[in-house]
Write an enzyme that holds these catalytic residues in place. Structure first.
Site, PDB file in Angstrom:
ATOM      1  N   SER A 409       0.832  -1.204   0.000  1.00 46.64           N
ATOM      2  CA  SER A 409       0.000   0.000   0.000  1.00 46.64           C
ATOM      3  C   SER A 409       0.863   1.249   0.000  1.00 46.64           C
ATOM      4  O   SER A 409       0.503   2.260  -0.589  1.00 46.64           O
ATOM      5  CB  SER A 409      -0.866   0.036   1.265  1.00 46.64           C
ATOM      6  OG  SER A 409      -1.683  -1.080   1.307  1.00 46.64           O
ATOM      7  N   HIS A 430      -2.591  -3.466  -6.170  1.00 50.36           N
ATOM      8  CA  HIS A 430      -2.988  -2.994  -4.847  1.00 50.36           C
ATOM      9  C   HIS A 430      -4.461  -3.301  -4.635  1.00 50.36           C
ATOM     10  O   HIS A 430      -5.330  -2.575  -5.125  1.00 50.36           O
ATOM     11  CB  HIS A 430      -2.706  -1.499  -4.705  1.00 50.36           C
ATOM     12  CG  HIS A 430      -3.078  -0.964  -3.345  1.00 50.36           C
ATOM     13  ND1 HIS A 430      -3.712   0.238  -3.177  1.00 50.36           N
ATOM     14  CD2 HIS A 430      -2.928  -1.499  -2.107  1.00 50.36           C
ATOM     15  CE1 HIS A 430      -3.944   0.436  -1.878  1.00 50.36           C
ATOM     16  NE2 HIS A 430      -3.463  -0.606  -1.215  1.00 50.36           N
ATOM     17  N   GLU A 442      -5.955  -1.177  -7.757  1.00 50.56           N
ATOM     18  CA  GLU A 442      -5.009  -0.214  -8.351  1.00 50.56           C
ATOM     19  C   GLU A 442      -3.891  -1.016  -8.992  1.00 50.56           C
ATOM     20  O   GLU A 442      -3.220  -1.803  -8.318  1.00 50.56           O
ATOM     21  CB  GLU A 442      -4.459   0.722  -7.271  1.00 50.56           C
ATOM     22  CG  GLU A 442      -5.457   1.794  -6.831  1.00 50.56           C
ATOM     23  CD  GLU A 442      -4.878   2.763  -5.807  1.00 50.56           C
ATOM     24  OE1 GLU A 442      -4.305   2.285  -4.815  1.00 50.56           O
ATOM     25  OE2 GLU A 442      -4.998   3.994  -5.996  1.00 50.56           O
ATOM     26  N   ASN A 480      -4.719   6.473  -1.648  1.00 50.97           N
ATOM     27  CA  ASN A 480      -4.218   6.915  -0.347  1.00 50.97           C
ATOM     28  C   ASN A 480      -3.598   8.315  -0.411  1.00 50.97           C
ATOM     29  O   ASN A 480      -3.556   9.013   0.589  1.00 50.97           O
ATOM     30  CB  ASN A 480      -3.228   5.898   0.227  1.00 50.97           C
ATOM     31  CG  ASN A 480      -3.976   4.697   0.805  1.00 50.97           C
ATOM     32  OD1 ASN A 480      -5.106   4.839   1.275  1.00 50.97           O
ATOM     33  ND2 ASN A 480      -3.385   3.517   0.716  1.00 50.97           N
TER      34      ASN A 480
END
Ligand code: T1G
Length: 652
Positions: A409, A430, A442, A480
């Site tokens: 991540s 991801h 992702e 994120n």
């Protein structure tokens, strides 16, 4: 075989045993474009008067019956004949019209079929009225004819959920009359059998009695789930009032459809619909073949790894799971089997499917057992040294053409790739937890990722029924990065005068399932705390930094699991914690900030602007390829309400 009559560029027919077999051929999904509607109208007019025609069959070319109205025509002036007019012609024809559902009959496609006097489905067909997913209601009779055919309760479920049902369930519900592999023959026989007989016109069917209390209960549940969306509420109103004269119901439905079609909510959901189909189109990959993948290795069989394994098994892959010890590997297998058993218990997976997937799973603690893998995904502890060591070990056991994917991540996949013998075969995949549930994936394009390796990641994502979004390498990738920016802005708001529950209330009113601080508590505060401590030395002292979260962690407020975080959790119930309010007030005083009240609108404005600003930076950096990709990530990974379109759409 009689000659083919071309009624329009997309609608043709031949006559077989006195039945006019009409085929719609409007790739890619036989959407009811103006040409399709015109061709159907001409075919029906021909059938009505042709002496050699005793009945009609309507079917589609390719794998879709009719995928619905042509969404690309929305927003343009409606052109005659409208779909309701064509559908009226079908239902009113003096000769039998039978729908031969060769594939998906969705939206207007099912509405065409509902007006037919009988419906035959191929075993692989599916039917549904997904309009609410586009922020609208069925606009060509669905809310009025479906209840007449299957009753208000069943119609309410299908129309307000927008879900599709397979042929067998459609048969049980009474949406289709027959399921036949020899579809067109069966439909021709059905039409011949109905010739000269009184026809069952759906719109004239009486309404089966339904328990008003049951309907009221179901409706209340639907409205609660709609979280302020208009379309489900209007669908409830139209279906539950469908026991009125057909013409009246159809007029109300059409007016409602037209009003919703041009709403902001429907425009947003159409944006999401097309964005989802755009996201897997990557510049430079045209014509690049993905590498074949049949066996997937998964390193680390914890929460994430076992979820990925379930997703892979469900997609038909063979899975070899690796963990550090035989005991850990066996524990991982139990976790995976447990998740599969939950799928069986919930009806998502039948026993045969369970057995078929189980035999495709093997686990081991020996690296060399991964040798047959075409792709290996690591989901081990998010520590760079651990991942590098693993990839270097894998280099020695898997084929040079096998693809290596990291599920990290926050670490830099380029650094992991650089430590391997063949960095070109490394990319990031991801997943979002729980990996067997969350659609978003992702796909991280590392600096050296080969084009066919990226194409392989996208192909695997599609087979896993994931929603792939390609991202470049940056800390936190797209999701994120945006989440950190929006969380930073939320903490600025705390210092400026807002409180966690006020910010969360604004987000939940907007349509987020949970507010930011509630999510923060659920995920736990310690991971972000550890990252902030790691970054402390490099932090720019001139940049605004909010210490409130650090203070919470230093005082043991690590989130829901610790019984307190941004909120207090007394008996698991989230409550406002006056001690946290005091910590926030002290933080303001320490910086000499005079707090002020914020309206929900002001809170939202600041948070949405922060997301969009970070999105623009990601686009400028080439991390995200298009604004709609960023919208998809925030909707599918962070709870952004789809009916708002996403942070870039809102600020577009
Ligand atoms: N209109 C226009 N284009 C459509 C379309 C539609 N209804 N459906 C799909 N496409 C395009 C899509 O953008 C893509 O384009 C290509 O077709 C392949 O799609 C009056 C008003 C039918 C199950 O909501 O669920 O009817 O990217 O990748 O995986 O009451 O498409 O190739 O350029 O999804 O094989 C209601 C939406 C409309 C169904 C096929 N119907 N479509 O899945 O292909 S509103 C829907 C789907 C309505 C009536 C109301 C799926 C599919 P491109 P795809 P697929």
């Amino acid at each position: 075989m009689n000659e083919t009559i071309e009624f329009s560029a997309t609608v043709s027919a031949t006559t077989r045993n006195g039945v006019l077999v009409v085929t719609i051929d409007n790739p890619p999904v036989n959407a009811t474009s103006v040409d399709v509607r015109g061709g159907l109208a001409k075919a029906l007019a021909h059938a009505e008067t042709a002496a050699d025609v005793t009945g009609v069959v309507v079917t589609g070319a390719g794998k879709t019956f009719i995928g619905g109205a042509d969404i690309k025509e929305f927003g343009k002036p409606a052109m005659d004949p409208t779909l309701p007019a064509v559908i009226q012609n079908i239902e009113g024809l003096s000769k039998p019209v039978v729908a031969a559902l060769n594939g998906a009959a969705l939206g207007g496609g099912l509405e065409v079929a509902l007006a037919c006097h009988s419906r035959v489905a191929a075993p692989a067909a599916q039917v549904g009225l997904p309009e609410v997913k586009l922020g609208i209601v069925p606009g060509a009779g669905g809310t009025q004819r479906l209840p007449r055919l299957i009753g208000i309760p069943a119609a309410l479920d299908l129309i307000t959920s927008g879900r599709s049902v397979k042929a067998e369930e459609a048969l049980k519900l009474g949406i289709v009359d027959t399921v036949a592999a020899d579809l067109v023959e069966a439909a021709i026989s059905a039409a011949s059998a109905l010739a000269g007989k009184p026809l069952r016109r759906t719109g004239e069917l009486g309404m089966a009695a339904a328990d008003p209390a049951e309907i009221a209960k179901t409706s209340a549940k639907i409205l609660a789930r709609a979280r302020g969306q208009k379309a489900p509420a209007e669908a409830v109103r139209l279906v539950t009032s469908s026991d009125r004269p057909l013409a009246e119901g159809l007029a109300d439905e059409r007016a409602t459809f037209l009003a919703l079609r041009d709403s902001r909510e429907a425009t947003a959901l159409r944006h999401v619909f097309f964005a989802e189909r755009e996201s897997s189109k990557v510049e430079g990959l045209e014509g690049i073949e993905p590498r074949p993948v049949r066996t997937i290795g998964i390193c680390g069989l914890g929460l994430m790894g076992s979820g990925i394994a379930v997703s892979a098994l469900g997609a038909g892959y063979s899975v070899i799971g690796l963990d550090q010890t035989a005991k850990a590997a066996e524990k991982g297998r139990e976790r995976i089997i447990g998740l599969l058993e939950r799928n069986v218990a919930s009806g998502r997976l039948d026993q045969a499917g369970f057995e078929a997937q189980k035999v495709k799973l093997s686990v081991t603690a020996t690296d060399a057992d991964l040798a047959p893998c075409d792709l290996v995904v690591e989901a081990v502890f998010d520590d760079l040294a651990v991942k590098i060591d693993l990839f270097q070990r894998l280099d020695r056991v898997i084929r040079p053409d096998a693809v290596l994917a990291t599920n990290t991540s926050y670490l830099n996949p380029d650094e992991i790739a650089a430590a391997t013998a063949h960095p070109q075969r490394v990319l990031g995949l991801h997943f979002f937890s729980p990996a067997h549930v969350m659609r978003l994936l992702e796909v991280v394009r590392c600096a050296k990722t080969a084009p066919d390796v990226l194409a392989t990641g996208l192909a695997v994502a599609k087979k896993l029924h994931k929603l792939p979004v390609v991202t470049g390498v940056t800390e936190g990738f797209i999701g994120n990065r945006i989440f950190s920016a929006y969380r930073r802005e939320a903490e600025f708001l705390l210092e400026d005068g807002a409180l966690p529950h006020e910010i969360d209330a604004a987000l939940e009113d907007y349509g987020f399932p949970m507010g930011l601080f509630a999510v923060y508590d659920m995920a736990g505060l310690e991971i972000a705390w550890a990252r902030r401590k790691r970054q402390a030395a490099a932090r720019d002292p001139s940049e605004r930094y909010v210490e409130i979260a650090d203070t919470l962690c230093e005082t043991g407020r690590l989130g829901q699991k610790a019984g307190r975080g941004w909120y207090a959790y007394l008996d698991g119930k989230r409550t406002i914690d006056p001690d946290v309010t005091a910590i926030i007030q002290a933080a303001r005083a320490k910086k000499g900030i005079a707090p002020r009240a914020f309206t929900k609108e002001e809170v939202l404005e600041r948070l949405l602007s922060a997301m969009a600003a970070e999105g623009k930076v990601l686009l400028a950096e080439g991390i995200a390829a298009r604004p709609s990709d960023i919208d998809l990530v925030m909707i599918n990974g962070y709870g952004f309400p789809a009916h708002k379109g996403g942070p870039m759409f809102v600020n577009g």
